[in-house]
Design a protein around this motif. Structure first.
Motif, short mmCIF file in Angstrom:
data_model
loop_
_atom_site.label_atom_id
_atom_site.label_comp_id
_atom_site.label_asym_id
_atom_site.label_seq_id
_atom_site.Cartn_x
_atom_site.Cartn_y
_atom_site.Cartn_z
N ILE A 27 37.80 70.11 -4.06
CA ILE A 27 37.88 71.39 -4.75
C ILE A 27 36.79 71.45 -5.81
CG2 ILE A 27 39.33 72.87 -6.18
CD1 ILE A 27 41.74 71.63 -4.80
N SER A 28 36.09 72.57 -5.82
CA SER A 28 34.99 72.75 -6.77
C SER A 28 35.42 73.65 -7.90
CB SER A 28 33.78 73.37 -6.06
OG SER A 28 32.85 73.86 -6.99
N PRO A 29 35.00 73.38 -9.13
CA PRO A 29 35.34 74.30 -10.22
C PRO A 29 34.56 75.60 -10.17
CG PRO A 29 33.87 72.58 -11.01
CD PRO A 29 34.23 72.22 -9.60
N GLY A 30 33.59 75.69 -9.26
CA GLY A 30 32.79 76.90 -9.17
C GLY A 30 31.80 77.00 -10.32
N ASN A 31 31.19 78.15 -10.42
CA ASN A 31 30.17 78.36 -11.44
C ASN A 31 30.46 79.69 -12.12
OD1 ASN A 31 27.88 78.29 -13.01
ND2 ASN A 31 26.54 79.07 -11.39
N ASP A 32 31.34 79.65 -13.11
CA ASP A 32 31.76 80.86 -13.79
C ASP A 32 32.02 80.52 -15.25
OD1 ASP A 32 34.03 82.85 -14.77
OD2 ASP A 32 33.05 83.81 -13.06
N SER A 47 50.03 75.71 0.95
CA SER A 47 48.98 75.87 1.96
C SER A 47 47.73 76.50 1.37
CB SER A 47 49.50 76.72 3.13
OG SER A 47 49.88 78.01 2.68
N PHE A 48 47.84 77.03 0.17
CA PHE A 48 46.69 77.54 -0.56
C PHE A 48 46.25 76.42 -1.50
CE2 PHE A 48 49.14 81.01 0.98
CZ PHE A 48 48.23 81.98 1.35
N ASN A 49 45.13 75.82 -1.20
CA ASN A 49 44.81 74.53 -1.82
C ASN A 49 44.31 74.63 -3.26
OD1 ASN A 49 42.17 75.57 -1.20
ND2 ASN A 49 41.37 73.50 -1.08
N ARG A 50 43.96 75.84 -3.72
CA ARG A 50 43.42 75.96 -5.07
C ARG A 50 43.72 77.35 -5.61
NH1 ARG A 50 39.66 77.50 -1.48
NH2 ARG A 50 37.64 78.37 -2.15
N LYS A 51 43.48 77.51 -6.90
CA LYS A 51 43.74 78.80 -7.50
C LYS A 51 42.92 78.97 -8.77
CE LYS A 51 47.77 77.55 -10.38
NZ LYS A 51 49.17 77.91 -10.69
N VAL A 52 42.89 80.20 -9.25
CA VAL A 52 42.33 80.54 -10.55
C VAL A 52 43.43 81.30 -11.30
CG1 VAL A 52 40.59 81.91 -11.77
CG2 VAL A 52 39.97 80.67 -9.71
N VAL A 53 43.56 81.04 -12.58
CA VAL A 53 44.58 81.71 -13.40
C VAL A 53 43.89 82.68 -14.34
CG1 VAL A 53 46.48 81.39 -15.01
CG2 VAL A 53 46.04 79.66 -13.24
N VAL A 54 44.30 83.94 -14.28
CA VAL A 54 43.71 85.00 -15.09
C VAL A 54 44.80 85.60 -15.97
CG1 VAL A 54 42.47 87.20 -15.05
CG2 VAL A 54 42.08 85.52 -13.23
N PHE A 55 44.73 85.37 -17.26
CA PHE A 55 45.76 85.86 -18.18
C PHE A 55 47.16 85.49 -17.67
CE2 PHE A 55 42.33 89.07 -19.09
CZ PHE A 55 42.06 88.65 -20.39
N VAL A 65 38.39 80.07 2.01
CA VAL A 65 37.91 81.14 1.13
C VAL A 65 36.76 80.62 0.28
CG1 VAL A 65 38.51 82.57 -0.87
CG2 VAL A 65 40.07 82.42 1.06
N GLU A 66 35.70 81.38 0.18
CA GLU A 66 34.53 80.97 -0.58
C GLU A 66 34.84 80.96 -2.08
OE1 GLU A 66 31.13 83.43 0.63
OE2 GLU A 66 32.31 83.88 2.43
N ASP A 67 34.32 79.96 -2.77
CA ASP A 67 34.50 79.90 -4.22
C ASP A 67 34.03 81.19 -4.88
OD1 ASP A 67 35.51 77.36 -4.10
OD2 ASP A 67 33.73 76.36 -4.92
N ALA A 68 32.89 81.71 -4.44
CA ALA A 68 32.33 82.91 -5.06
C ALA A 68 33.27 84.10 -4.90
CB ALA A 68 30.96 83.22 -4.45
N LYS A 69 33.96 84.18 -3.77
CA LYS A 69 34.89 85.29 -3.53
C LYS A 69 36.13 85.13 -4.41
CE LYS A 69 32.47 87.09 -0.02
NZ LYS A 69 33.03 87.23 1.33
N LEU A 70 36.63 83.91 -4.52
CA LEU A 70 37.79 83.65 -5.38
C LEU A 70 37.47 83.99 -6.83
CD1 LEU A 70 40.58 82.52 -6.05
CD2 LEU A 70 39.62 80.21 -5.84
N ASP A 273 33.03 95.28 -12.03
CA ASP A 273 31.91 94.92 -11.15
C ASP A 273 31.91 93.42 -10.83
OD1 ASP A 273 31.08 93.76 -13.51
OD2 ASP A 273 29.25 94.95 -13.70
N GLY A 274 32.96 92.73 -11.27
CA GLY A 274 33.06 91.30 -10.96
C GLY A 274 32.32 90.41 -11.91
#
Length: 278
Positions: A27-32, A47-55, A65-70, A273-274
């Motif tokens: 799992i990569s931390p991505g670049n954000d 079955s979903f191997n990773r996540k991001v927590v937003v608020f 799923v691509e890191d950039a899309k997540l 706009d992401g």
């Protein structure tokens, strides 16, 4: 709208500290600058191997799923909730309602990924596909549409606004929002009319979408049209929604325009706009 998961009952315990769990395996931390991709072991969603927590809201993803899309979905959610990007949620009541509903988003690559979805009862969720998430759309707002603008908004309105303001943004009949929708559809319909009355400007005809679902879709069409997301899409969406600009909504759908510009609800005024820049 994709499959909206409406799950009620008791929520099983999940890992509330996973937003600080170190990354493991491949799992990569991505670049954000704002969000970190972390390992996920939450009950019923393993079955979903990773996540991001937003608020405090979870966005899960399968391995494909691509890191950039997540990360893009995470930024869109942050921008909807913190539209002025000052680091604080604009409407705390909406976030509280989402947290109480244990709201979540799941990102999939193949629809078969959803077959293994078994979240604990008591969670409300929405799905978003990897291939329909298109960050590049925002460069000139043309080409294949970025569905994250729709699916992320759906979970915010369904779990957030509808619960925080049930008589105003509730999805059933008789709320301020659904009353406006009845005007837009030309009547109060629990099934799809064939045809819709002449003069209706909201004519969604998906027979799998019940009245509450129609309200959710109506909220999306009106809000995103006012934010500018639909300006170049009339030929694509006109069979469902005809008021594809802010000016058209203001001129034709006075009820929803007044509701969505009421400052007490602190609705977004800028289209995400992401690129969340808190």
């Amino acid at each position: 709208m994709n499959l909206l998961f409406l799950l009620s009952a008791v929520l099983f315990a999940c890992n509330n500290n996973s937003d600080t769990t170190p990354i493991g395996g491949n799992i990569s931390p991505g670049n954000d600058p704002n969000f970190k991709i972390v390992a996920n072991t939450d009950v019923g969603l393993s079955s979903f191997n990773r996540k991001v927590v937003v608020f405090d809201i979870d966005i899960y993803a399968v391995a494909a799923v691509e890191d950039a899309k997540l990360l893009h979905a995470a930024n869109v959610m942050a921008q909807y909730l913190d539209n002025d990007e000052n680091g604080e949620v604009d409407n705390p009541a909406v976030l509280t309602a989402m947290k109480n509903a244990k709201a979540f988003l799941v990102m999939w690559k193949s629809e078969s990924d959803l077959e293994n979805l078994n979240p604990p009862n008591g969670r409300e969720g929405q799905d978003l596909g990897n291939d329909e998430t298109r960050p590049g759309w925002h460069s000139n707002r043309s080409g294949e549409f970025d569905a994250s603008l729709e699916e992320v908004w759906h979970i915010i309105t369904h779990a957030g606004y509808a619960n925080a303001y049930p008589t105003v943004f509730g999805e059933g009949a008789g709320t301020t929002l659904s009353n406006a929708m009845d005007i837009a559809r030309g009547g109060n319909f629990t099934t799809i009319p064939n045809p819709y009355p002449a003069g209706a400007w909201y004519t969604y005809d998906d027979t799998t979408c019940n009245y509450n679902c129609m309200t959710t879709e109506y909220f999306y069409w009106a809000m995103t049209s006012m934010l500018g997301a639909q300006e170049n899409r009339l030929n694509e969406i006109g069979q469902e929604w005809r008021l594809n600009t802010r000016a058209k909504v203001q001129a034709t759908d006075a009820a929803v325009y007044q509701l969505l510009t009421d400052p007490q609800y602190k609705l977004p005024t800028v289209l995400p706009d992401g690129t969340y820049k808190r």
